[in-house]
Design a protein around this motif. Structure first.
Motif, PDB file in Angstrom:
ATOM      1  N   GLU A 149      -7.090 -13.986   0.760  1.00 29.05           N
ATOM      2  CA  GLU A 149      -5.946 -13.168   1.138  1.00 29.05           C
ATOM      3  C   GLU A 149      -4.739 -13.501   0.266  1.00 29.05           C
ATOM      4  O   GLU A 149      -4.011 -12.606  -0.190  1.00 29.05           O
ATOM      5  CB  GLU A 149      -5.624 -13.411   2.614  1.00 29.05           C
ATOM      6  N   ARG A 191      -5.213 -11.908  -3.144  1.00 29.03           N
ATOM      7  CA  ARG A 191      -4.861 -10.481  -3.158  1.00 29.03           C
ATOM      8  C   ARG A 191      -3.348 -10.309  -3.212  1.00 29.03           C
ATOM      9  O   ARG A 191      -2.841  -9.412  -3.897  1.00 29.03           O
ATOM     10  CB  ARG A 191      -5.452  -9.785  -1.927  1.00 29.03           C
ATOM     11  N   ARG A 192      -2.637 -11.174  -2.514  1.00 26.56           N
ATOM     12  CA  ARG A 192      -1.168 -11.074  -2.508  1.00 26.56           C
ATOM     13  C   ARG A 192      -0.591 -11.420  -3.882  1.00 26.56           C
ATOM     14  O   ARG A 192       0.329 -10.747  -4.353  1.00 26.56           O
ATOM     15  CB  ARG A 192      -0.595 -11.994  -1.442  1.00 26.56           C
ATOM     16  N   LEU A 218      -2.059 -11.115  -6.696  1.00 24.72           N
ATOM     17  CA  LEU A 218      -2.404 -10.015  -7.602  1.00 24.72           C
ATOM     18  C   LEU A 218      -1.415  -8.866  -7.435  1.00 24.72           C
ATOM     19  O   LEU A 218      -0.940  -8.298  -8.431  1.00 24.72           O
ATOM     20  CB  LEU A 218      -3.833  -9.545  -7.320  1.00 24.72           C
ATOM     21  N   ARG A 219      -1.074  -8.531  -6.192  1.00 26.25           N
ATOM     22  CA  ARG A 219      -0.096  -7.465  -5.958  1.00 26.25           C
ATOM     23  C   ARG A 219       1.277  -7.849  -6.503  1.00 26.25           C
ATOM     24  O   ARG A 219       2.007  -7.004  -7.016  1.00 26.25           O
ATOM     25  CB  ARG A 219       0.007  -7.161  -4.456  1.00 26.25           C
ATOM     26  N   GLU A 220       1.622  -9.121  -6.387  1.00 24.60           N
ATOM     27  CA  GLU A 220       2.953  -9.549  -6.822  1.00 24.60           C
ATOM     28  C   GLU A 220       3.070  -9.595  -8.343  1.00 24.60           C
ATOM     29  O   GLU A 220       4.110  -9.259  -8.914  1.00 24.60           O
ATOM     30  CB  GLU A 220       3.268 -10.930  -6.247  1.00 24.60           C
ATOM     31  N   THR A 241       1.036  -7.978 -10.656  1.00 20.82           N
ATOM     32  CA  THR A 241       0.648  -6.764 -11.382  1.00 20.82           C
ATOM     33  C   THR A 241       1.846  -5.971 -11.914  1.00 20.82           C
ATOM     34  O   THR A 241       1.829  -5.529 -13.072  1.00 20.82           O
ATOM     35  CB  THR A 241      -0.236  -5.878 -10.486  1.00 20.82           C
ATOM     36  N   PRO A 242       2.926  -5.780 -11.139  1.00 20.60           N
ATOM     37  CA  PRO A 242       4.062  -5.040 -11.700  1.00 20.60           C
ATOM     38  C   PRO A 242       4.750  -5.737 -12.864  1.00 20.60           C
ATOM     39  O   PRO A 242       5.523  -5.101 -13.584  1.00 20.60           O
ATOM     40  CB  PRO A 242       5.016  -4.916 -10.496  1.00 20.60           C
ATOM     41  N   SER A 268      -9.983  -7.543 -14.538  1.00 25.68           N
ATOM     42  CA  SER A 268     -10.727  -8.488 -13.712  1.00 25.68           C
ATOM     43  C   SER A 268     -11.713  -9.253 -14.579  1.00 25.68           C
ATOM     44  O   SER A 268     -12.411  -8.659 -15.407  1.00 25.68           O
ATOM     45  CB  SER A 268     -11.472  -7.752 -12.596  1.00 25.68           C
ATOM     46  N   VAL A 272      -0.415  -0.451 -15.512  1.00 26.43           N
ATOM     47  CA  VAL A 272       0.694  -0.775 -14.623  1.00 26.43           C
ATOM     48  C   VAL A 272       1.837   0.170 -14.906  1.00 26.43           C
ATOM     49  O   VAL A 272       2.101   0.472 -16.049  1.00 26.43           O
ATOM     50  CB  VAL A 272       1.134  -2.235 -14.852  1.00 26.43           C
TER      51      VAL A 272
END
Length: 249
Positions: free
Chosen positions: A167, A170-171, A173-175, A177-178, A185, A249
């Motif tokens: 988890e 995933r967080r 990666l979201r943070e 990526t921008p 991957s 992105v």
């Protein structure tokens, strides 16, 4: 030419200089040269006989790619790419000139940063505080010690640590990526819940790493992050030196 062929390090734009005093693989280190074709060129040397993935040669290959990337866009070849002769190299450059140019423009000013995420070490105390199921199984083991109870507890702890790390992966990666121009991957790595490479502007690489390190500190009871980079942009170039499909992105 020797009978061992032409070792190919990278594709660059035609006219791009070689780093001063740079050498290639082999012992003694091979002399570098450039094969130009249209708007692109290949950095090559004679291929050493009995080429092996020795540490010395792996480092020489990567060092050259990093030095080339400091001077301009580079399409890095994986270690060990050997063409039969110069004509084969020219033919490949000519056939894929437009694709190579598109990839060079895409990677211009960029470096690769790899991030791997693993379950945090020494996180049991935090897990016991936050996971009621693990606490219940722990208490059962204390009341009625035994193999089956201990096995259930061990499996629950392992699954919970991995789930918490996944988890957090995933967080992160979201943070992150921008902050990147593209994300790729990587292959599955034993023990890792995330293996991703980010195409980052060279000038932003320190800020990118700082952001990742802040996340790692904040979530150190859940995940351990490992960073590698800046690297040549291996994950964003195919074996043929053309762009790979990534998450833009």
């Amino acid at each position: 030419m020797t009978g061992d062929g032409v070792y190919v390090y990278a594709i660059i734009t035609a006219g791009g200089p070689l780093p001063v005093d740079a050498k290639g693989v082999g012992d003694p280190a091979a002399e570098l040269r450039v094969i130009r074709q249209g708007r692109v060129a290949a950095v090559v040397s004679e291929a050493p006989s009995k080429l092996r993935a020795r540490r010395r040669d792996l480092l020489a290959h990567q060092d050259l790619l990093l030095r080339l990337s400091e001077q301009g866009s580079v399409l890095p070849m994986r270690f060990g790419v050997v063409a039969s002769d110069e004509e084969a190299v020219r033919g490949q450059l000519k056939a894929r000139e437009a694709e190579h140019m598109a990839a060079l423009e895409h990677l211009s000013g960029g470096v690769e940063v790899n991030v791997k995420a693993l379950p945090a070490k020494d996180a049991l105390a935090s897990l016991l505080t936050q996971d009621m199921n693990v606490r219940r199984l722990r208490d059962e083991v204390r009341r009625r010690p035994g193999y089956e109870a201990s096995l259930r507890l061990g499996e629950a702890v392992s699954a919970a640590l991995e789930g918490r790390a996944a988890e957090a992966g995933r967080r992160v990666l979201r943070e992150l990526t921008p902050r990147a121009r593209a994300v790729a991957s990587g292959p599955e790595v034993q023990g890792c819940v995330l293996n991703a490479s980010f195409l980052v502007d060279r000038g932003d690489s320190d800020a990118f790493r700082s952001a990742a390190e802040r996340f790692a500190r904040t979530h150190r009871d859940r995940v351990e992050l490992r960073f590698t980079g800046p690297l040549p942009c291996y994950s964003f170039v195919s074996a043929e030196g053309t762009p790979v499909r990534t998450a833009g992105v």
